[in-house]
Design an enzyme around this catalytic site. Structure first.
Site, PDB file in Angstrom:
ATOM      1  N   GLU A 281     -22.384  20.456  78.488  1.00  0.00           N
ATOM      2  CA  GLU A 281     -21.630  20.303  77.245  1.00  0.00           C
ATOM      3  C   GLU A 281     -20.207  20.830  77.410  1.00  0.00           C
ATOM      4  OE1 GLU A 281     -24.051  20.434  73.614  1.00  0.00           O
ATOM      5  OE2 GLU A 281     -22.693  21.985  72.927  1.00  0.00           O
ATOM      6  N   GLU A 284     -18.346  18.297  79.338  1.00  0.00           N
ATOM      7  CA  GLU A 284     -18.068  17.149  78.465  1.00  0.00           C
ATOM      8  C   GLU A 284     -16.898  17.476  77.534  1.00  0.00           C
ATOM      9  OE1 GLU A 284     -21.307  16.143  75.832  1.00  0.00           O
ATOM     10  OE2 GLU A 284     -20.249  14.403  75.012  1.00  0.00           O
ATOM     11  N   CYS A 301     -27.682  20.408  69.880  1.00  0.00           N
ATOM     12  CA  CYS A 301     -28.935  21.104  70.230  1.00  0.00           C
ATOM     13  C   CYS A 301     -29.979  21.047  69.137  1.00  0.00           C
ATOM     14  CB  CYS A 301     -28.658  22.577  70.510  1.00  0.00           C
ATOM     15  SG  CYS A 301     -27.485  22.824  71.819  1.00  0.00           S
ATOM     16  N   SER A 321     -21.961  15.487  70.891  1.00  0.00           N
ATOM     17  CA  SER A 321     -22.097  15.633  72.338  1.00  0.00           C
ATOM     18  C   SER A 321     -23.264  14.773  72.795  1.00  0.00           C
ATOM     19  CB  SER A 321     -22.368  17.098  72.683  1.00  0.00           C
ATOM     20  OG  SER A 321     -22.936  17.190  73.967  1.00  0.00           O
ATOM     21  N   LYS A 360     -38.233  19.852  66.246  1.00  0.00           N
ATOM     22  CA  LYS A 360     -38.420  19.622  67.683  1.00  0.00           C
ATOM     23  C   LYS A 360     -39.651  18.766  67.943  1.00  0.00           C
ATOM     24  CE  LYS A 360     -34.976  22.147  69.451  1.00  0.00           C
ATOM     25  NZ  LYS A 360     -33.888  21.494  70.181  1.00  0.00           N
ATOM     26  N   GLU A 363     -38.269  15.424  67.548  1.00  0.00           N
ATOM     27  CA  GLU A 363     -37.344  15.151  68.651  1.00  0.00           C
ATOM     28  C   GLU A 363     -38.100  14.778  69.928  1.00  0.00           C
ATOM     29  OE1 GLU A 363     -35.501  18.546  70.561  1.00  0.00           O
ATOM     30  OE2 GLU A 363     -33.551  17.567  70.569  1.00  0.00           O
ATOM     31  N   GLU A 368     -35.771   7.765  73.411  1.00  0.00           N
ATOM     32  CA  GLU A 368     -34.656   7.882  74.367  1.00  0.00           C
ATOM     33  C   GLU A 368     -34.713   9.187  75.159  1.00  0.00           C
ATOM     34  OE1 GLU A 368     -34.530   7.451  71.144  1.00  0.00           O
ATOM     35  OE2 GLU A 368     -33.072   8.757  70.148  1.00  0.00           O
ATOM     36  N   CYS A 505     -31.399  28.922  64.741  1.00  0.00           N
ATOM     37  CA  CYS A 505     -32.815  28.802  65.123  1.00  0.00           C
ATOM     38  C   CYS A 505     -33.628  30.043  64.778  1.00  0.00           C
ATOM     39  CB  CYS A 505     -32.922  28.534  66.609  1.00  0.00           C
ATOM     40  SG  CYS A 505     -31.736  27.329  67.185  1.00  0.00           S
TER      41      CYS A 505
END
Lengths: 582, 156
Positions: A281, A284, A301, A321, A360, A363, A368, A505
């Protein structure tokens, strides 16, 4: 000068700022007035009538919404009040399924606690008609069981106000009222972001995570599979609470020991994935900065935040990102880099993530986030589910020795640890970006401006000749505000960190439940974050790019950050999602 | 459908008129009822987006007040009086029979769009209790076994 108000509560004289509620003033006088619908900073609606007090007025007032006034004489504990509260509670019980023994909130349920505290001696006093509802368990993250709902509306407030999502609300009227999504739709079919803040707000077992412990037990029992585990940074800041340890106790060593005792073949650490995320990241970001890429770049994230952006702010998708989240990166590396090193067929590996997060679970199923037809992560359990497994296994958690994570994919720096708190990803990224861009060594690695629990934080950081403007938001309602200010042109930033849950989190939707009473006494966001900053402080290495195992990964496998292979394995794509499904 | 297009334009006007007001959902839903005769999902979505609130909020209001209907009214609207006199004379049994015959709950419309069934307050014809109305037609001194034949007249 603050305007102070003097009043008497149960004969105790208290002085509090004007605008304080009687409930808060009583707390100051050492009196816990019972509450059910009240949740500090989230829900103050005086609906459940458990917090009634006698001020000498014609009717009892609800202390959670009653402001103090000078000379007020409040009684909180009279025979009439006690009786009224008990009847109230018994009426709530008359339409509650009362199946405590197999309820996931047994012993953390506020309704149960209240019955205990207020001396309810007959749960069937008002036996009569009851509503029975189908349980909605179609969402991969959240289960809603309205048979246990007491209509307090704490979840509605969390979804609507804290998260600006608002996919649940009261439907119907009177006895038939229930909290659910419009048109009878499942949570799985509306634009829910799976964050689980509704669960964290729920006083009962009406909302809970979709349980994956049975699947994980099955995996651990399957000798044909290599079952490896990785816990997120925030788990170590809160897991101890499930075993009676004080809030804010870091339990990293015991966490590693417990996971090993549960039978995982390798106990890795998502902190390593976090260090890897910073490499990708950070690179990037520098690329976007130097080559005129889309700015502000926004961190990726938090899966709740990602789904929020895809659904409610799709015009910001180019700003996200392209990095996968840390546990997905780690999963991808386990099934490629580690598998190759160990000579294991990736098909035989199962990756279990322990996350502070219910999103999560969603996710991990995103198509993908896979490679060669294999999902990067196979199962996700929350901190709460891990605690249940540890208890079921009879592991004496509190007295476990401290152990280390397994080498290579378990070795991390302080930068990886702070990923669990709001501002942590930004701080970790700045540590690396600064040194990569300037080639100089940071003398002070603490970027305190991005720490803390304020909803939106801003900072300007001098990186060589460049002033980098950053912002940090936590809770998607705060993120929405921040994005609105960017969209309108009022604010310009280079880099934004968003975490979907308020506090980040550490107070995610999968973390140990904190009762409404406890939330009046302390701030879990700050206490749990402090545990992570303490870990960071004690680490010999505090910058991701100094992690030797990450350096070795690039030297021996990936080449360099954002290389072709890194892109193939560690980066992802996003797509706009409809707000309504017809 | 030009007809519908015009209705949606009217709805947008109503939304624009009330936007920014406190408690705008109620009056806009009322106007939507006048325009469409009911407030289906796409109409509620338009109201939510137009007023900058959530569909949950709009849907919550629309299910709280009985004046809002979520489905179109049937060709024939049946009202069964559950006022005191009719109730004492057994109108609940008339209503139950209608539910059984039409296979719907009170407040709903049959799948073929023929009938809507409502339980109403006093219709002012207590002398004829128990009473029901179908459209403008009044049926008094009813017994449950008369119900199928009466419905048949409208089914043709």
């Amino acid at each position: 000068m603050e305007n102070l108000v003097k009043l008497t509560i149960d004969g105790i004289s208290v002085e509090v700022p004007a605008g304080t509620t009687v409930l808060e003033a009583a707390k100051k006088a050492g009196i816990n007035i019972p509450t059910l619908c009240y949740l500090k900073d989230i829900n103050q609606i005086g609906a459940c009538r458990m917090c009634i007090v006698d001020t000498g007025a014609r009717a009892f007032g609800a202390a959670c919404v009653l402001p103090v006034s000078n000379g007020m004489n409040v009684k909180t504990n009279t025979p009439k009040l006690r009786e009224a509260r008990r009847v109230n509670l018994e009426l709530l019980l008359s339409n509650h399924d009362k199946k405590c023994l197999d309820c996931v909130r047994n012993q953390t349920c506020e309704l149960q606690q209240m019955c205990n505290d207020l001396g309810v001696d007959d749960v069937d006093r008002f036996k009569g008609s009851m509503n029975t509802y189908d349980v909605d368990e179609l969402s991969p993250s959240i289960v809603r069981n309205n048979n246990k709902c007491i209509l307090c509306r704490r979840c509605v407030a969390a979804c609507n106000n804290t998260q600006a999502v608002g996919v649940i609300g009261p439907v119907g009227r009177g006895f038939k009222t229930q909290i659910r999504s419009p048109w009878g739709q499942s949570l799985n079919d509306v634009a829910c972001i799976n964050c689980g803040q509704c669960i964290a707000a729920c006083p009962t077992g009406a909302l809970h995570e979709k349980d994956s412990t049975k699947k994980v037990w099955d995996l651990l029992n399957d000798e044909t599979k290599h079952v490896v585990v990785q816990p997120a940074p925030a788990v170590r800041a809160a897991l101890g609470e499930e075993f009676g340890m004080p809030m804010g106790t870091p339990v990293t060593g015991k966490l590693a020991a417990a996971l090993r005792r549960l039978g995982f073949e390798k106990v890795f650490d998502t902190d390593w994935g976090a260090d890897l995320t910073i490499m990708e990241e950070g690179t990037e970001f520098i690329g976007r900065l130097q080559n005129g890429g889309t700015l502000p770049m926004i961190t990726s994230c938090s899966p709740g935040w990602i789904k929020f952006c895809e659904t409610y702010y799709p015009d910001f998708i180019p700003n996200l990102s392209s990095c996968k989240s840390p546990h997905e990166m780690e999963g991808a590396m386990i099934k490629s880099y580690w598998a190759e090193k160990e000579g294991i067929d990736p098909k035989d590996i199962r990756v279990v993530s322990v996350m502070p997060c219910t999103a999560k679970k969603f996710e991990a199923q995103r198509p993908e986030l896979s490679h060669n037809g294999l999902q990067d992560v196979d199962e996700v359990i929350t901190t709460r589910e891990l605690a249940r497994m540890i208890k079921e296994a009879g592991i004496d958690f509190v007295n476990l020795p401290d152990e280390d994570f397994d080498p290579v994919l378990g070795e991390s720096t302080g930068a990886g640890v702070i990923f669990g708190a709001t501002g942590g990803v930004m701080e970790a990224a700045l540590r690396t970006v600064y040194e990569k861009v300037t080639g100089a060594t940071l003398d002070k690695v603490d970027f305190t401006a991005v720490r803390g629990t304020e909803g939106v934080k801003e900072a300007s950081v001098q990186v060589g000749d460049l002033t980098v403007n950053v912002a940090v938001a936590h809770g998607t309602a705060n993120a929405a505000k921040l994005l609105d200010s960017v969209r309108s042109g009022e604010k310009t930033y280079h880099f934004i960190e968003v975490m979907g849950c308020p506090g980040g989190c550490v107070t995610g939707g999968g973390q140990p439940i904190v009762s409404a009473q406890k939330r009046m006494e302390c701030d879990p966001k700050a206490l749990r974050a402090a545990a992570l900053y303490q870990e960071d402080q004690n680490k010999p290495l505090r910058k991701s790019h100094e992690n030797p195992s990450i350096q070795a990964l690039y030297d021996n496998y990936l080449g360099e950050p954002n290389s072709h292979l890194a892109h193939e394995l560690l980066h992802t794509t996003y797509a706009a999602r409809p707000k309504y499904k017809n | 459908m030009p007809d519908n297009k015009e209705k949606y334009a009217q709805l947008q006007e109503a939304i624009a008129k009330h936007k920014g007001e406190r408690g705008a959902v109620m009056p806009v839903l009322q106007e939507a009822m006048n325009i469409f005769g009911y407030v289906p999902q796409d109409v509620q979505e338009m109201i939510a987006d137009g007023l900058g609130t959530t569909l949950s909020e709009v849907y919550g209001v629309s299910t709280f007040y009985s004046q809002f209907s979520l489905e179109p009214k049937g060709e024939h609207v049946i009202g069964v009086c559950l006022g005191t006199a009719c109730y004492v004379k057994g109108s609940q049994k008339i209503l139950d029979k209608l539910c059984e015959e039409l296979k719907i709950e009170p407040g709903r419309t049959t799948a073929d769009g023929k009938f809507s069934l409502n339980a109403t307050r006093c219709l002012g014809a207590c002398g004829l209790a128990p009473v029901m109305m179908i459209g403008e037609e009044v049926y008094g001194r009813l017994t449950p076994d008369q119900v199928p034949a009466i419905l048949d007249k409208y089914r043709a």
